[in-house]
Design a protein around this motif. Structure first.
Motif, PDB file in Angstrom:
ATOM      1  N   GLU A  49    -105.174 -27.691  46.247  1.00  0.00           N
ATOM      2  CA  GLU A  49    -103.840 -27.602  47.187  1.00  0.00           C
ATOM      3  C   GLU A  49    -102.875 -27.116  46.381  1.00  0.00           C
ATOM      4  OE1 GLU A  49    -101.029 -29.986  50.280  1.00  0.00           O
ATOM      5  OE2 GLU A  49    -103.058 -30.468  50.227  1.00  0.00           O
ATOM      6  N   ASP A  50    -102.398 -27.627  45.456  1.00  0.00           N
ATOM      7  CA  ASP A  50    -101.279 -27.170  44.515  1.00  0.00           C
ATOM      8  C   ASP A  50    -101.389 -25.886  43.969  1.00  0.00           C
ATOM      9  OD1 ASP A  50     -99.579 -29.690  44.912  1.00  0.00           O
ATOM     10  OD2 ASP A  50    -100.545 -30.541  43.089  1.00  0.00           O
ATOM     11  N   ILE A  51    -102.871 -25.460  43.548  1.00  0.00           N
ATOM     12  CA  ILE A  51    -103.069 -24.109  42.997  1.00  0.00           C
ATOM     13  C   ILE A  51    -102.821 -23.047  44.091  1.00  0.00           C
ATOM     14  CG2 ILE A  51    -105.017 -22.812  42.350  1.00  0.00           C
ATOM     15  CD1 ILE A  51    -106.079 -25.123  40.740  1.00  0.00           C
ATOM     16  N   GLN A  52    -103.388 -23.390  45.201  1.00  0.00           N
ATOM     17  CA  GLN A  52    -103.090 -22.281  46.607  1.00  0.00           C
ATOM     18  C   GLN A  52    -101.730 -22.227  46.749  1.00  0.00           C
ATOM     19  OE1 GLN A  52    -105.753 -24.205  49.275  1.00  0.00           O
ATOM     20  NE2 GLN A  52    -107.548 -22.764  48.685  1.00  0.00           N
ATOM     21  N   GLN A  53    -100.787 -23.423  46.832  1.00  0.00           N
ATOM     22  CA  GLN A  53     -99.683 -22.941  47.286  1.00  0.00           C
ATOM     23  C   GLN A  53     -98.873 -22.227  46.216  1.00  0.00           C
ATOM     24  OE1 GLN A  53     -98.222 -26.920  47.477  1.00  0.00           O
ATOM     25  NE2 GLN A  53     -98.218 -27.068  49.762  1.00  0.00           N
ATOM     26  N   ALA A  54     -98.950 -22.540  44.729  1.00  0.00           N
ATOM     27  CA  ALA A  54     -98.567 -21.938  43.556  1.00  0.00           C
ATOM     28  C   ALA A  54     -98.917 -20.454  43.704  1.00  0.00           C
ATOM     29  CB  ALA A  54     -98.878 -22.554  42.341  1.00  0.00           C
ATOM     30  N   LEU A  55    -100.326 -20.049  44.022  1.00  0.00           N
ATOM     31  CA  LEU A  55    -100.633 -18.489  43.793  1.00  0.00           C
ATOM     32  C   LEU A  55    -100.002 -18.060  44.808  1.00  0.00           C
ATOM     33  CD1 LEU A  55    -104.220 -19.011  42.837  1.00  0.00           C
ATOM     34  CD2 LEU A  55    -102.602 -18.359  41.399  1.00  0.00           C
ATOM     35  N   SER A  56     -99.861 -18.443  46.139  1.00  0.00           N
ATOM     36  CA  SER A  56     -99.305 -17.983  47.346  1.00  0.00           C
ATOM     37  C   SER A  56     -97.556 -17.540  46.790  1.00  0.00           C
ATOM     38  CB  SER A  56     -99.245 -18.621  48.670  1.00  0.00           C
ATOM     39  OG  SER A  56     -98.750 -17.952  49.606  1.00  0.00           O
ATOM     40  N   TRP A  57     -97.062 -18.725  46.427  1.00  0.00           N
ATOM     41  CA  TRP A  57     -95.796 -18.413  45.998  1.00  0.00           C
ATOM     42  C   TRP A  57     -95.474 -17.443  45.009  1.00  0.00           C
ATOM     43  CZ3 TRP A  57     -92.332 -19.149  41.926  1.00  0.00           C
ATOM     44  CH2 TRP A  57     -90.936 -19.535  42.407  1.00  0.00           C
ATOM     45  N   LEU A  58     -96.310 -17.591  43.760  1.00  0.00           N
ATOM     46  CA  LEU A  58     -96.279 -16.454  42.926  1.00  0.00           C
ATOM     47  C   LEU A  58     -96.475 -14.890  43.441  1.00  0.00           C
ATOM     48  CD1 LEU A  58     -98.156 -18.345  39.960  1.00  0.00           C
ATOM     49  CD2 LEU A  58     -95.693 -17.389  39.889  1.00  0.00           C
ATOM     50  N   ASP A  59     -97.491 -14.654  44.417  1.00  0.00           N
ATOM     51  CA  ASP A  59     -97.614 -13.509  44.813  1.00  0.00           C
ATOM     52  C   ASP A  59     -96.367 -13.073  45.677  1.00  0.00           C
ATOM     53  OD1 ASP A  59     -99.306 -11.395  45.670  1.00  0.00           O
ATOM     54  OD2 ASP A  59     -99.682 -12.001  47.687  1.00  0.00           O
ATOM     55  N   GLU A  60     -95.678 -14.111  46.412  1.00  0.00           N
ATOM     56  CA  GLU A  60     -94.705 -13.694  46.988  1.00  0.00           C
ATOM     57  C   GLU A  60     -93.463 -13.260  45.884  1.00  0.00           C
ATOM     58  OE1 GLU A  60     -94.073 -12.941  50.322  1.00  0.00           O
ATOM     59  OE2 GLU A  60     -95.936 -13.047  50.450  1.00  0.00           O
ATOM     60  N   LEU A  61     -93.447 -14.202  44.968  1.00  0.00           N
ATOM     61  CA  LEU A  61     -92.397 -13.776  44.055  1.00  0.00           C
ATOM     62  C   LEU A  61     -92.292 -12.544  43.353  1.00  0.00           C
ATOM     63  CD1 LEU A  61     -90.157 -14.566  41.832  1.00  0.00           C
ATOM     64  CD2 LEU A  61     -91.977 -15.828  40.651  1.00  0.00           C
ATOM     65  N   ASN A  62     -93.843 -12.037  43.156  1.00  0.00           N
ATOM     66  CA  ASN A  62     -94.092 -10.858  42.471  1.00  0.00           C
ATOM     67  C   ASN A  62     -93.669  -9.545  43.410  1.00  0.00           C
ATOM     68  OD1 ASN A  62     -95.315  -8.870  40.703  1.00  0.00           O
ATOM     69  ND2 ASN A  62     -96.983  -8.537  42.007  1.00  0.00           N
ATOM     70  N   LEU A  63     -94.096  -9.848  44.483  1.00  0.00           N
ATOM     71  CA  LEU A  63     -93.448  -8.925  45.680  1.00  0.00           C
ATOM     72  C   LEU A  63     -91.892  -8.879  45.869  1.00  0.00           C
ATOM     73  CD1 LEU A  63     -95.750  -9.708  48.652  1.00  0.00           C
ATOM     74  CD2 LEU A  63     -95.856  -7.619  47.235  1.00  0.00           C
ATOM     75  N   ALA A  64     -91.295  -9.874  45.614  1.00  0.00           N
ATOM     76  CA  ALA A  64     -89.460  -9.919  45.559  1.00  0.00           C
ATOM     77  C   ALA A  64     -89.412  -9.363  44.355  1.00  0.00           C
ATOM     78  CB  ALA A  64     -89.321 -11.443  45.776  1.00  0.00           C
ATOM     79  N   SER A  65     -89.548  -9.600  43.342  1.00  0.00           N
ATOM     80  CA  SER A  65     -89.391  -8.993  41.848  1.00  0.00           C
ATOM     81  C   SER A  65     -89.598  -7.608  41.996  1.00  0.00           C
ATOM     82  CB  SER A  65     -90.078  -9.436  40.862  1.00  0.00           C
ATOM     83  OG  SER A  65     -89.853 -10.884  40.858  1.00  0.00           O
ATOM     84  N   HIS A  66     -90.869  -7.001  42.671  1.00  0.00           N
ATOM     85  CA  HIS A  66     -90.927  -5.713  42.669  1.00  0.00           C
ATOM     86  C   HIS A  66     -90.065  -4.957  43.576  1.00  0.00           C
ATOM     87  CE1 HIS A  66     -93.265  -1.853  42.661  1.00  0.00           C
ATOM     88  NE2 HIS A  66     -93.183  -1.827  43.798  1.00  0.00           N
ATOM     89  N   LYS A  67     -89.441  -5.414  44.506  1.00  0.00           N
ATOM     90  CA  LYS A  67     -88.440  -4.852  45.600  1.00  0.00           C
ATOM     91  C   LYS A  67     -87.144  -4.702  44.821  1.00  0.00           C
ATOM     92  CE  LYS A  67     -90.563  -6.389  49.928  1.00  0.00           C
ATOM     93  NZ  LYS A  67     -90.640  -7.286  50.904  1.00  0.00           N
ATOM     94  N   THR A  68     -86.914  -5.653  44.088  1.00  0.00           N
ATOM     95  CA  THR A  68     -85.699  -5.641  43.340  1.00  0.00           C
ATOM     96  C   THR A  68     -85.646  -4.668  42.306  1.00  0.00           C
ATOM     97  OG1 THR A  68     -85.458  -8.138  43.534  1.00  0.00           O
ATOM     98  CG2 THR A  68     -84.154  -7.003  41.750  1.00  0.00           C
ATOM     99  N   GLU A  69     -86.754  -4.464  41.630  1.00  0.00           N
ATOM    100  CA  GLU A  69     -87.044  -3.372  40.443  1.00  0.00           C
ATOM    101  C   GLU A  69     -86.793  -1.912  41.319  1.00  0.00           C
ATOM    102  OE1 GLU A  69     -90.743  -3.680  38.824  1.00  0.00           O
ATOM    103  OE2 GLU A  69     -90.365  -5.521  37.753  1.00  0.00           O
TER     104      GLU A  69
END
Length: 160
Positions: A36-56
């Motif tokens: 459960e922690d892994i799934q939450q973290a991976l989903s959160w990291l995926d969204e972080l990657n998307l947000a970071s890409h938008k900022t770039e």
């Protein structure tokens, strides 16, 4: 979930050094984290990657235009939901980082987005510090030593 994020930060010093999410999930499972922690973290990291890409993309498009700078008199107004979710300590810390010129407006918005994605409130300040650290990590920036010290003042969480 935050223990997983700390593990990712400590083992993959930059976001671009991190393996794809599927492979990362296997490595986290092998390291003993619960599913459960892994799934939450991976989903959160995926969204972080998307947000970071938008900022770039925003940074690139602003560079292409004439130099556009934020007015020295501009101010970020936090919604009631943001105020309730983050609480005074976290909002004060974000303000501190901004006033010290170590958190740009774009980075702040990524921090806000990722903080609002965490359930429960008010958010714990130590958890917010991990989010700020992960935002730096995701865009490939290493905070200077004093900022890193401020973000990692809990010796039990991050060993850098």
């Amino acid at each position: 979930m935050f223990e997983v994020l700390v593990f990712v930060y400590e083992n993959y010093w930059r976001g671009d050094a991190c393996p794809e999410l599927e492979q990362l999930g296997r490595k986290l499972s092998a390291a003993g984290f619960n599913v459960e922690d892994i799934q939450q973290a991976l989903s959160w990291l995926d969204e972080l990657n998307l947000a970071s890409h938008k900022t770039e993309l925003i940074d690139i498009s602003q560079s292409a235009r004439e130099h556009h700078t934020e007015s020295a008199h501009s101010m970020r107004v936090y919604s009631v939901a943001e105020q309730d979710h983050l609480g005074a300590a976290c909002l004060g810390f974000i303000n501190f980082l901004e006033s010290a010129d170590v958190l740009s407006p774009h980075m702040r918005e990524i921090v806000m987005d990722r903080a609002m994605a965490i359930p429960g409130h008010p958010m714990d300040l130590d958890d917010l510090k991990i989010i700020v650290l992960m935002v730096y990590w995701s865009i490939g920036l290493e905070p200077d030593a004093l900022v890193l010290d401020e973000l990692c003042d809990d010796a039990d969480r991050v060993a850098h």
